[in-house]
Design an enzyme around this catalytic site. Structure first.
Site, PDB file in Angstrom:
ATOM      1  N   ASP A  46       0.831  -1.201   0.000  1.00  0.00           N
ATOM      2  CA  ASP A  46       0.000   0.000   0.000  1.00  0.00           C
ATOM      3  C   ASP A  46       0.867   1.252   0.000  1.00  0.00           C
ATOM      4  O   ASP A  46       1.594   1.515   0.957  1.00  0.00           O
ATOM      5  CB  ASP A  46      -0.900  -0.013   1.246  1.00  0.00           C
ATOM      6  CG  ASP A  46      -1.811   1.199   1.334  1.00  0.00           C
ATOM      7  OD1 ASP A  46      -2.967   1.096   0.916  1.00  0.00           O
ATOM      8  OD2 ASP A  46      -1.358   2.258   1.827  1.00  0.00           O
ATOM      9  N   TYR A  51       3.136   9.823  -0.580  1.00  0.00           N
ATOM     10  CA  TYR A  51       4.289   9.224   0.090  1.00  0.00           C
ATOM     11  C   TYR A  51       5.585   9.456  -0.684  1.00  0.00           C
ATOM     12  O   TYR A  51       6.672   9.230  -0.147  1.00  0.00           O
ATOM     13  CB  TYR A  51       4.100   7.703   0.256  1.00  0.00           C
ATOM     14  CG  TYR A  51       2.929   7.268   1.080  1.00  0.00           C
ATOM     15  CD1 TYR A  51       2.143   8.167   1.808  1.00  0.00           C
ATOM     16  CD2 TYR A  51       2.577   5.919   1.131  1.00  0.00           C
ATOM     17  CE1 TYR A  51       1.060   7.740   2.548  1.00  0.00           C
ATOM     18  CE2 TYR A  51       1.498   5.483   1.874  1.00  0.00           C
ATOM     19  CZ  TYR A  51       0.736   6.391   2.574  1.00  0.00           C
ATOM     20  OH  TYR A  51      -0.340   5.947   3.299  1.00  0.00           O
ATOM     21  N   LYS A  76      -2.870   5.862  -3.770  1.00  0.00           N
ATOM     22  CA  LYS A  76      -3.905   6.811  -3.358  1.00  0.00           C
ATOM     23  C   LYS A  76      -3.799   8.106  -4.143  1.00  0.00           C
ATOM     24  O   LYS A  76      -2.700   8.636  -4.329  1.00  0.00           O
ATOM     25  CB  LYS A  76      -3.787   7.113  -1.858  1.00  0.00           C
ATOM     26  CG  LYS A  76      -3.803   5.876  -0.984  1.00  0.00           C
ATOM     27  CD  LYS A  76      -3.607   6.221   0.483  1.00  0.00           C
ATOM     28  CE  LYS A  76      -3.369   4.970   1.302  1.00  0.00           C
ATOM     29  NZ  LYS A  76      -2.040   4.365   1.039  1.00  0.00           N
ATOM     30  N   HIS A 109      -7.328   9.681  -1.090  1.00  0.00           N
ATOM     31  CA  HIS A 109      -6.575   9.656   0.165  1.00  0.00           C
ATOM     32  C   HIS A 109      -7.332  10.300   1.324  1.00  0.00           C
ATOM     33  O   HIS A 109      -7.175   9.896   2.479  1.00  0.00           O
ATOM     34  CB  HIS A 109      -5.221  10.352  -0.032  1.00  0.00           C
ATOM     35  CG  HIS A 109      -4.160   9.879   0.898  1.00  0.00           C
ATOM     36  ND1 HIS A 109      -2.817   9.998   0.631  1.00  0.00           N
ATOM     37  CD2 HIS A 109      -4.214   9.264   2.110  1.00  0.00           C
ATOM     38  CE1 HIS A 109      -2.115   9.502   1.623  1.00  0.00           C
ATOM     39  NE2 HIS A 109      -2.944   9.043   2.534  1.00  0.00           N
TER      40      HIS A 109
END
Length: 287
Positions: A46, A51, A76, A109
């Site tokens: 994930d 990120y 996301k 997200h």
């Protein structure tokens, strides 16, 4: 064994019951974390646009030594994207950055941009725009499944009432000492699988003596107890680690927590301070 077990999403796609979260892992360190997870039996990773490690995640998937269709990859849509055109571009951007032909699942997200997290404005129209882009990418075969993250009941109801496809998952903060029971019940009653990020409360649960004592009675670690707790609630835990030994240990959860102990864990005092992570919106702060 949990490593080989799956949930079935509302569209019939199977998703492994345990996943590796890669939040706060540097992009150049992510391939090694992904490969360590695959070596430990994980088949689910994930990541997220926010990120900044989609490239490393994709590289880890390609170099993991197992068939691509044996791995489930989630990313996301950035929380700030609340228009159809931006979402279309971002979906194609993730495919390119990950270096994959298909993304197994992509989720919104947050219902609100991070700077607006927790505000009164729920961005209903913007979420419908972003969701329409996800629906179209799903129909086109770019995404095998679609879902959301950090959505509350009103955010989900907006999609239920106005979208063509229901979200298949809602990924939320859920752990011992912070289990949003009403939201989980709402999701599950509507056929939405709940994924749980920060299953050890970003390490804060490690400080709880009652949880430590209970883990000892089962001969397991606190993280293992916390992950098992979520699985027995029908949730999909996403423990994050870049350390191979921790990654492997987090999958050693093939034991059973008694009904009495499950109830005791549900009643553990709620964490109100996430320490250094309290600045992040999901833990009560603002970035």
């Amino acid at each position: 064994m949990i490593r080989s077990e799956t949930y079935t999403l509302s569209n019939g796609v199977e998703i492994p019951k345990l996943g590796l979260g890669v939040w706060m892992i540097e992009d150049d360190a992510t391939p090694a974390a992904v490969k360590a997870a695959v070596d430990a039996g994980y088949r689910h990773v994930d990541t997220a646009q926010a990120y900044a490690n989609e490239a490393g995640t994709g590289r880890g998937v390609r170099e993991a030594g197992v068939a691509r269709d044996a791995l489930f990859v989630t990313t996301k849509l950035d929380a700030g994207i609340k228009s159809y055109a931006e979402a279309v571009a971002a979906i194609d951007g993730s495919l390119k950055t990950l270096g994959l032909d298909v993304i197994d699942m992509m989720i919104i997200h947050s219902p609100q941009p991070w700077r607006n997290f927790g505000d009164e404005d729920r961005f209903f129209d913007g979420n419908l725009e972003a969701w329409r882009a996800l629906e179209e990418a799903h129909a086109a075969g770019k995404l095998r499944a679609i879902g959301v993250s950090n959505f509350q009941q009103e955010d989900l109801q907006n999609l239920f009432d106005n979208a063509s496809v229901k979200p298949m998952v809602n990924q939320v903060l859920a752990h011992v000492s912070n289990t949003p029971a009403a939201l989980i019940d709402f999701c599950q009653s509507n056929g939405v699988l709940v994924e749980a990020y920060s299953p050890i409360g970003h390490g804060e649960v490690l400080k709880n003596e009652k949880v430590g004592e209970m883990a000892a009675t089962y001969g397991v670690s606190i993280p293992q107890l916390c992950i098992r707790y979520l699985l027995q609630l029908g949730l999909l835990p996403l423990p994050k680690s870049a350390t191979p030994a921790h990654i492997a240990a987090n999958a050693e959860v093939d034991f059973e927590i008694s009904a009495a102990d499950m109830q005791a864990l549900k009643e553990i005092e709620t964490i109100k301070d996430y320490g250094e992570h309290s600045v992040f919106p999901v833990y009560g702060g603002k970035m």
